[in-house]
Motif scaffolding. Structure first.
Motif, PDB file in Angstrom:
ATOM      1  N   VAL A 172       0.861  -1.188   0.000  1.00 56.10           N
ATOM      2  CA  VAL A 172       0.000   0.000   0.000  1.00 56.10           C
ATOM      3  C   VAL A 172       0.893   1.233   0.000  1.00 56.10           C
ATOM      4  O   VAL A 172       1.851   1.318   0.767  1.00 56.10           O
ATOM      5  N   GLU A 173       0.595   2.185  -0.888  1.00 56.86           N
ATOM      6  CA  GLU A 173       1.367   3.420  -0.931  1.00 56.86           C
ATOM      7  C   GLU A 173       0.954   4.323   0.227  1.00 56.86           C
ATOM      8  O   GLU A 173      -0.225   4.632   0.393  1.00 56.86           O
ATOM      9  N   LEU A 174       1.926   4.742   1.007  1.00 50.96           N
ATOM     10  CA  LEU A 174       1.673   5.625   2.142  1.00 50.96           C
ATOM     11  C   LEU A 174       2.382   6.951   1.901  1.00 50.96           C
ATOM     12  O   LEU A 174       3.613   6.992   1.785  1.00 50.96           O
ATOM     13  N   SER A 175       1.632   8.033   1.804  1.00 48.33           N
ATOM     14  CA  SER A 175       2.212   9.365   1.632  1.00 48.33           C
ATOM     15  C   SER A 175       1.972  10.188   2.891  1.00 48.33           C
ATOM     16  O   SER A 175       0.977   9.987   3.599  1.00 48.33           O
ATOM     17  N   PHE A 176       2.879  11.131   3.142  1.00 54.09           N
ATOM     18  CA  PHE A 176       2.855  11.860   4.404  1.00 54.09           C
ATOM     19  C   PHE A 176       3.242  13.306   4.167  1.00 54.09           C
ATOM     20  O   PHE A 176       4.164  13.601   3.395  1.00 54.09           O
ATOM     21  N   SER A 177       2.515  14.205   4.842  1.00 54.52           N
ATOM     22  CA  SER A 177       2.805  15.638   4.744  1.00 54.52           C
ATOM     23  C   SER A 177       2.655  16.259   6.123  1.00 54.52           C
ATOM     24  O   SER A 177       1.643  16.044   6.797  1.00 54.52           O
ATOM     25  N   PHE A 178       3.672  17.027   6.523  1.00 56.76           N
ATOM     26  CA  PHE A 178       3.672  17.674   7.841  1.00 56.76           C
ATOM     27  C   PHE A 178       3.965  19.154   7.643  1.00 56.76           C
ATOM     28  O   PHE A 178       5.022  19.522   7.132  1.00 56.76           O
ATOM     29  N   SER A 179       3.028  20.001   8.032  1.00 51.86           N
ATOM     30  CA  SER A 179       3.173  21.434   7.785  1.00 51.86           C
ATOM     31  C   SER A 179       4.364  22.022   8.543  1.00 51.86           C
ATOM     32  O   SER A 179       4.527  21.764   9.744  1.00 51.86           O
ATOM     33  N   PRO A 180       5.196  22.830   7.875  1.00 54.44           N
ATOM     34  CA  PRO A 180       6.309  23.483   8.580  1.00 54.44           C
ATOM     35  C   PRO A 180       5.844  24.551   9.552  1.00 54.44           C
ATOM     36  O   PRO A 180       6.645  25.036  10.364  1.00 54.44           O
ATOM     37  N   ASN A 181       4.566  24.929   9.493  1.00 55.78           N
ATOM     38  CA  ASN A 181       4.042  25.949  10.402  1.00 55.78           C
ATOM     39  C   ASN A 181       3.659  25.384  11.764  1.00 55.78           C
ATOM     40  O   ASN A 181       3.342  26.151  12.677  1.00 55.78           O
ATOM     41  N   LEU A 182       3.663  24.061  11.909  1.00 56.73           N
ATOM     42  CA  LEU A 182       3.383  23.456  13.203  1.00 56.73           C
ATOM     43  C   LEU A 182       4.604  23.580  14.111  1.00 56.73           C
ATOM     44  O   LEU A 182       5.743  23.526  13.640  1.00 56.73           O
ATOM     45  N   PRO A 183       4.383  23.741  15.429  1.00 57.73           N
ATOM     46  CA  PRO A 183       5.522  23.913  16.343  1.00 57.73           C
ATOM     47  C   PRO A 183       6.343  22.642  16.468  1.00 57.73           C
ATOM     48  O   PRO A 183       5.836  21.533  16.288  1.00 57.73           O
ATOM     49  N   ASP A 184       7.627  22.818  16.791  1.00 57.41           N
ATOM     50  CA  ASP A 184       8.513  21.667  16.974  1.00 57.41           C
ATOM     51  C   ASP A 184       8.228  20.953  18.293  1.00 57.41           C
ATOM     52  O   ASP A 184       8.162  19.726  18.341  1.00 57.41           O
TER      53      ASP A 184
END
Length: 741
Positions: free
Chosen positions: A324-336
């Protein structure tokens, strides 16, 4: 509020109503009474009649003085006439009859004489002056007759007014008595109604109190039943997890042995089955905590992106197993860094991702299964993420009951895909504990999207962050959204990003830098791509490429100056690490892809560990694991033996079970800490090894002086990490030291 508290509140309300009623009784007599329909007050009339009687008296005195003067013509009589005349003028100056309203007088009644009083006084006054000036007897006789006649008429009207005033007063008194009787009747009716209302209220209160008492007993019984259920589940958890430690531990030991391929495969199946069983046990325990109202969050400072990426990495291995293809995106505007319960956050994300992978399209049709995980920052102080798949989807009826325990789409779904149906229920409860919301959209045959919106609290941190040190990056992307997301991470990491729209743009931008930047490519893998990479390398030999592509690109003959990152999924940390290492010589391929699992690190020095464990199988498993890690181990079966062994020999660490005969691990730890305090010994690290997964057990371990804990069954890697951490750290300065994350 408890049921007993509600009953007390109702009683207080009843008392308050009675007090208010009693306080209001005096005011009930203040009911507006009907006044006599008179245009003037009889008391004021009495005052005016009294004034008129004084006028009458003065007229009589004047008449007497006139008659005396007629007879004697003395100076004293003359003065009496003038005196009484002056008094009359003064008393009639503002005549009392001027403000009277005679419309309510009985028929035939008149105040003509009274109303003409001022004029009559003036007329008589002028006659008096004329008589006194002339002294003629005829004038004196006429003056006396005039006064006598006026007095007769005046006296008649005065008697009439007196009788009318008395009659009006009697009528008003009769009306007042009637009002009092009416008030009494009204008060009596109100009392009857109040007594009836209080009686009804008392009946309702008694009935309600009886029901509340019955409900209170039911609640107490339910709480006792829930507590017994929780205790039973905790006991069952301990009894199941203890042999699970042996199964998983032995399977790991066998997997690291010299086995034939089919034997290795069988051992792997044993480990997989054990892990599945352990996941089911954990779900059942979480549901028990939810039903007992004992599930609580344990927030602490966490690296937000790292926590999410660790979960995505775990899901990635599952998705590759199922193709299964799993893609992921995490916004750079979220705090560390945020303050949250990282373990529960991972649990929610893992539940949603594993479900999406399990129900993806690959399981239902020939098309490729795909799952997408997106973390976005829609507003400050909140994090939004969604997990979508192109799987079997659900109908509206299924969605409505989706978050109920033990619920799946159908019996066929449960038979084909497995699972307990608890994961989504647990996830919903955790999200609500975080003050967040979870929502699902689904369409049969199209797929499902689970959305989670939770509040987050950003915290300042001094942790090391990736710093690209103004490293230049040229990006040529086929997907603008992916370009915007990844370029944001590069800029946040102190990198310089330039976007290119073609290979010619890439060449032009390379000319603007003295040191060739990294070229980040996200383009379909083709011969054209390879030709352009070679052409760019011929012009700028120092250039380094990072190719974002699926894993199937690894088989192509790529240039040596090219690193391939697998985009299914692509983690921001992997990209930043690849950018940092772009100047180094390293083999092509996805970082970390090579890797068979490394064996646990051997201990540099042979530390001595005291193991307190009563289960013989677990004794054997733990001894083998610890010996393979390079530790010397002494084993005891209860806390009393452990205390004697610890006093007689030197150990670097104690690993203790909590539930043992004679003396349990909690009491063992207390005795060790007490002895250290009394004898001035250095504190030895104590790690609890417990099969009780409830929070109360963890708190009790810490309060007893233990430094950390492991929940059975534990893997050899987790055990090794804990031991390495505490042996390297040594004894902590405080018993309340925070646990290793």
């Amino acid at each position: 509020m408890s049921i007993a508290g509600k009953a007390i509140g109702v009683k207080k309300l009843l008392i308050l109503l009675v007090v208010v009623y009693l306080a209001a009784l005096p005011f009930l007599f203040a009911v507006k009474r009907e006044r006599p329909q008179l245009s003037f007050n009889h008391l004021e009339m009495y005052d005016d009649i009294n004034a008129l009687m004084q006028v009458e008296f003065r007229f009589r005195k004047l008449l007497d003085a006139v008659n005396e003067y007629r007879l004697s013509q003395t100076e004293s009589a003359r003065e009496d006439i003038l005196f009484h005349q002056e008094i009359l003028e003064i008393r009639t100056q503002d005549g009392p009859a001027k403000e009277w309203d005679t419309k309510d007088l009985p028929r035939g009644g008149s105040l003509t004489v009274v109303e003409s009083l001022p004029q009559m006084v003036d007329l008589i006054g002028s006659d008096v002056k004329h008589y006194l000036a002339s002294g003629e007897p005829e004038l004196g006789r006429g003056l006396a007759d005039k006064i006598q006649a006026y007095l007769f008429e005046f006296n008649s009207e005065l008697i009439f007014l007196s009788e009318y005033s008395n009659q009006a007063a009697r009528r008003q008194e009769i009306n007042l008595v009637g009002n009092v009787q009416r008030d009494f009747n009204l008060l009596f009716a109100i009392n009857v109604i109040m007594i009836a209302a209080l009686s009804l209220f008392a009946y309702v209160l008694t009935t309600k109190e009886r029901k509340l008492t019955e409900r209170s007993k039911e609640v107490v019984a339910s709480e006792e039943k829930s507590a017994a259920k929780t205790k039973y589940l905790a006991s069952m958890s301990h009894e199941i997890r203890t042999p699970m430690q042996g199964i998983i531990g032995l399977s790991q030991i066998l997997a690291s042995s010299d086995l034939k391929p089919d034997q290795k495969k069988n051992v792997g199946l044993i480990a997989t089955s054990a892990s599945t069983l352990l996941a089911i046990i954990n779900d059942i325990l979480d549901i028990a905590k939810i039903e007992a109202g004992r599930m609580e969050l344990a927030p602490s400072p966490i690296d937000f992106r790292q926590t999410v990426e660790e979960t995505i990495q775990l899901c990635s291995s599952i998705s590759k197993e199922r193709d299964v293809e799993l893609s992921f995106s995490f916004s750079p505007n979220l705090p560390d860094s945020i303050h949250a319960d990282g373990t529960r956050l991972k649990q929610v994300l893992l539940n949603l991702c594993s479900n999406a992978i399990k129900f993806s399209a690959e399981q239902m049709s020939g098309k490729k299964g795909a799952v997408k995980v997106t973390f976005a920052a829609h507003e400050p102080g909140r994090a939004y993420f969604e997990v979508s798949d192109n799987g079997i989807g659900m109908s509206r009826e299924v969605v409505e009951r989706l978050f109920s325990p033990y619920t799946q789409a159908s019996a066929d779904t449960s038979a084909r895909f497995g699972g307990t149906g608890l994961g989504l229920t647990i996830s919903k409860q955790i999200v609500e504990l975080m003050s967040g919301r979870i929502h699902v959209q689904s369409e049969p045959g199209v797929g499902s999207t689970f959305s989670v919106d939770i509040p987050i609290k950003e915290i300042a941190t001094h942790q090391h962050k990736t710093d690209l040190k103004h490293q230049a990056v040229i990006g040529y992307f086929a997907d603008d959204k992916e370009a915007a997301n990844l370029s944001g991470h590069i800029k946040v990491a102190n990198g310089v990003y330039q976007a290119a729209q073609s290979y010619e743009d890439v060449i032009d931008l390379l000319h603007t830098f003295e040191v060739p930047p990294v070229v980040l490519l996200q383009q379909p893998v083709s011969q054209d791509l390879l030709d352009n990479m070679i052409r760019i390398t011929d012009i700028h030999p120092q250039v380094h490429f990072i190719l974002l592509s699926a894993a199937n690109a690894l088989g192509l003959a790529l240039p040596d100056n090219c690193t391939v990152l697998d985009t299914k999924p692509l983690l921001p940390s992997s990209l930043l690490e690849a950018l940092q290492n772009s100047g180094r010589t390293e083999a092509r391929g996805v970082p970390g892809d090579a890797a068979d699992e490394e064996a646990p690190k051997q201990a540099v020095a042979r530390n001595r560990i005291l193991l307190a464990e009563d289960n013989q199988i677990n004794q054997m498993v733990l001894r083998t694991q610890l010996n393979r890690m390079g530790y010397d181990v002494d084993i005891v079966s209860d806390g009393e033996q452990g205390l004697q062994k610890w006093l007689s020999a030197g150990y670097d660490l104690i690993l203790s079970d909590c539930n043992m005969p004679v003396m349990n691990g909690i009491e063992f730890a207390r005795k060790v800490r007490q002895t250290e305090s009394e004898e001035g010994r250095a504190e030895i690290p104590i790690i609890a090894l417990t099969a009780d997964a409830f929070e109360e057990q963890k708190v009790e371990c810490l309060q007893a002086g233990m430094n950390d804990f492991l929940i059975k069954p534990t893997s050899i890697e987790e055990l090794g990490d804990k031991l390495e951490f505490w042996l390297r750290k040594g004894a902590p300065q405080s018993k309340n030291m925070p646990l290793m994350n």
